[in-house]
Design a protein around this motif. Structure first.
Motif: not given
Length: 794
Positions: A8-16, A307-311, A336-340
């Motif tokens: 779920n976490a990876e899917s969310c990241y891929r969408l972003a 998203i913020f942490f992973h980016s 990703l990190k700048s908007f999240s």
């Protein structure tokens, strides 16, 4: 870990990531086609009409007030106000914050009304504070000012809590990290969350609900802000070993995916104490955030934080020696990190979903990130960090496919002005102000030569457009921003505070060692027929691990402020410590407080006996008078005045102790307790200030101010003592805790409770700080003495 949660976490990241990729593709097309150049050229030509002013002979001879240096915070504000520029300065600054941090469109009437309200309020505050400025004693971020603002809102306890937390964080920042920057970021994030909460409040909100929301905002802001020094900065600083870094990152990732902080377990590595502390603090912060999340915003919060942490991790793991990163690999993580990072704040405070905010924040984030990366490019290059600027600087000659980040930066500006904010004039004005100001600040910091070298690399693709920009950088004015001024001022204050505190502690240690060496009472030269138990007993008490605060204060004021000779006042220093030690001996007796430990050792009456302790106390009071009478380098009448004052102080201390003994088992009023505390504690502080003033023949008005300071400082000291008796640690205090309750003493804690006692302590702190404004001396030492009094743990 549950595979479904990971998926779920990876899917969310891929969408972003896909959304960011689409945005980047559209920007890339505009960069390649240079579609931004003609439109922005027109924008800049129009913009410069208001920002390039040609001097005239009339203005030269008008004798206008000379422009103040921006580094001189108060003077710069005064200059802006004098020249009539303060309104515009604040308007563009607050407009920018509303657009960047709050995601507001500047063409909204409601937004304009709110900006005007904030500008007017801020202007009143700034002009009022500069009028009241009293040289180097005025502090923008003083605890007094913050505490009194908190009092007006009824959140004093929250303010005390967050100040204590900030000090704990600052004291645990390891070497290799910037403690001042860590504090500044934390304060900035707390302020940002507060700003969001205030903007979300209904105008008809009740005072009680407002108080609750402000309390939560400060605690949530701190809890979220703590991740910057203890996750982002810590991992960037390369303090942890490679194995520690991996384990720590895994721990954070697990927390964000599962929604629970794992146990730390056995931590292997040289930084285990640091990690144990950080784990404890972050767990407390995370649990607080989680407990305040509503079900409907919790999902968004965890998705955005992941998203913020992973980016951030994707970016952090890049290696500047790798010449093969694609443009997508360089830019998509920073989008990703700048908007999240900004979306997190909305879910953090349980704000309702706002598509307009999310949309504008998404497109806006990379602008801010590119501006920051440009400003920091040489620091990043030194640290080997991969950013669009460091990577382009290193590989642009070898990689023709690399996008020039400076060109992308102007493309983003064009896109924001004309596609996101629909060519709104005020938005254009504010964004172009910010862009030119960023280049001006960089040029000033790096120097003209270095700046030209940078521009030769990054601005070579559009010579005509670049000439226009450089002309504006050279000539344009009225483009500076309050948040930058505030940031620089805050860092300057924090660094100065740290330096002053280090000097304060060094002075205490140095003078304490000098005093300790001079305290021992020698025995007579004749061969005694018997032992001299009184002198042995006195030296036993004097050898204890005392703070020596009173003689230290006298030394600092006498030598540093009044210019008295060091050796000439040594008898006075000894007399103060003899008198103080005598008071402790009497205080510890079974007939009084019946204490078993003092200064980390058994009390005198336990080591010897009660009679010897009583005689030793009397002996030391007479030794104090003898020392005062030995001040032979001063005028005899002056010394006589000092001895007379000293005798009066001793009388008052005895009265105070008698009242204290008589009060056992009785409920005192707050007024009675204040008076008793002054006689017990405050008057000794007063003596340490007034005695050197008497020797220096200071003015009566100055001595009156010092007495007033001592009154409030002494009560604050006593309240802290009462709190430590309940909350302290024996090993640090050097005496047992809980003695007040055991002896049925009325204390500030027993009368007010811990919470209100702490508020009372800060009230007296503020009043003492106010009084320092009336002292015509450098009061830096006394300011830090007060800070020590209320923050000590022993």
């Amino acid at each position: 870990m549950d595979e479904k949660l990971i998926e779920n976490a990876e899917s969310c990241y891929r969408l972003a990531e896909q959304k960011a990729a689409d945005y980047f593709t559209s920007l890339n097309v505009q960069v390649m086609q240079k579609t931004y150049v003609p439109t922005l050229t027109n924008d800049l030509h129009s913009w410069k009409q208001n920002h390039i002013h040609h001097s005239s002979l009339l203005s030269f001879f008008s004798g206008g007030k000379r422009r103040s240096n921006q580094k001189e915070y108060h003077k710069y504000i005064q200059w802006l106000n004098y020249t009539g520029k303060l309104d515009h300065y604040l308007d563009r600054s607050i407009s920018y914050i509303f657009m960047r941090d709050l995601g507001k469109a500047l063409d909204s009437t409601k937004t304009q009304t709110r900006i005007r309200h904030v500008v007017d309020s801020l202007k009143n505050h700034l002009t009022d504070s500069t009028v009241k400025d009293r040289g180097d004693k005025s502090e923008t971020f003083s605890m007094v000012g913050l505490y009194r603002k908190a009092q007006k809102e009824g959140i004093e306890s929250t303010m005390i809590w967050v100040v204590d937390k900030l000090k704990i964080v600052s004291s645990n920042i390891p070497k290799g990290m910037d403690a001042e920057q860590a504090q500044r970021k934390l304060i900035k994030i707390i302020a940002g969350v507060l700003m969001h909460v205030v903007e979300e409040m209904d105008a008809e909100i009740s005072p009680e609900e407002r108080k609750q929301k402000l309390d939560e905002a400060i605690r949530l802001g701190y809890s979220y802000g703590l991740t910057y020094p203890f996750i982002d900065d810590l991992l960037d600083a390369k303090i942890l070993s490679a194995e520690e870094e991996k384990n720590y990152s895994d721990l954070i990732r697990t927390t964000l995916i599962t929604g629970s902080v794992p146990e730390l377990g056995e931590w292997t590595g040289t930084n285990k104490d640091l990690i144990r502390f950080i784990h404890s603090e972050l767990k407390e912060a995370f649990d607080y955030i989680k407990s305040h999340q509503r079900r409907e915003t919790r999902k968004n919060f965890f998705e955005q934080t992941y998203i913020f942490f992973h980016s951030q991790e994707v970016d952090r793991l890049k290696d500047l020696t790798n010449a093969n990163y694609t443009n997508e690999e360089l830019y998509i993580p920073i989008i990703l990190k700048s908007f999240s990072s900004r979306l997190i704040v909305r879910s953090l405070i349980n704000a309702p979903v706002d598509e307009s905010f999310e949309n504008q924040t998404f497109f806006y984030g990379i602008y801010n990130q590119l501006a920051d990366d440009f400003a920091d490019m040489f620091d990043d290059m030194k640290e080997g960090a991969v950013t669009p600027y460091t990577y382009y600087m290193k590989y642009h000659d070898m990689r023709q496919d690399l996008i020039n980040p400076f060109e992308l930066y102007w493309t983003v500006i064009f896109n924001l002005i004309h596609n996101v904010y629909q060519s709104d004039k005020k938005t254009r004005e504010v964004i172009l102000n910010r862009a030119i100001n960023g280049l001006k600040r960089f040029k000033e910091r790096m120097g003209t030569k270095k700046y030209k070298e940078v521009m030769e690399i990054f601005a070579s693709g559009n010579p005509k457009f670049n000439r226009l920009i450089q002309h504006l950088v050279q000539k344009a004015d009225d483009v500076d921003f309050f948040d930058k001024l505030l940031r620089d001022h805050m860092i300057s204050i924090l660094k100065n505070e740290r330096k002053e505190q280090e000097d304060f502690l060094a002075t205490i240690e140095t003078v304490r060692n000098q005093i300790n060496k001079s305290l021992a009472i020698p025995k007579g030269n004749h061969v005694p027929l018997m032992k001299e138990p009184i002198i042995d007993a006195a030296n036993y008490s004097l050898e204890g691990d005392g703070k020596r605060l009173r003689p230290i204060i006298t030394w600092v004021m006498g030598v540093n402020e009044y210019g008295l000779n060091k050796s000439a006042i040594m008898p006075l220093l000894r007399s103060l410590e003899y008198m103080h030690t005598a008071s402790l001996i009497f205080d510890d007796l079974p007939s009084q407080d019946n204490a078993s430990i003092r200064r980390g050792r058994p009390t005198l009456h336990q080591v010897y006996n009660i009679a010897t302790a009583e005689l030793t106390g009397l002996f030391l009071t007479q030794k104090a008078i003898e020392e005062q009478a030995s001040l032979n380098q001063f005028d005899s009448n002056t010394v006589l005045n000092l001895v007379r004052y000293s005798a009066q102080v001793t009388e008052e201390m005895c009265k105070g102790q008698a009242v204290d003994l008589d009060s056992k088992g009785k409920q005192l009023t707050l007024e009675q307790l204040n008076r008793m505390s002054f006689y017990k504690t405050g008057i000794a502080f007063e003596a340490s200030l007034i005695m050197p003033a008497i020797l220096a023949q200071a003015q009566e008005s100055e001595m009156a101010a010092l007495k007033k300071f001592a009154y409030h400082a002494g009560i604050a000291f006593q309240i802290k003592d009462d709190l430590l008796d309940v909350e302290g640690v024996v090993s640090k205090l050097g005496k047992p805790i809980g003695k007040d309750a055991e002896n049925k003493n009325s204390t500030f804690v027993s009368i007010l409770g811990s919470v209100d006692a702490r508020k009372a302590m800060w009230d007296h702190y503020c009043l003492a700080m106010d009084t320092l404004q009336e002292v015509p001396r450098n009061t830096t030492f006394l300011k830090h003495l007060l800070n020590y009094i209320v923050n000590r743990d022993h």
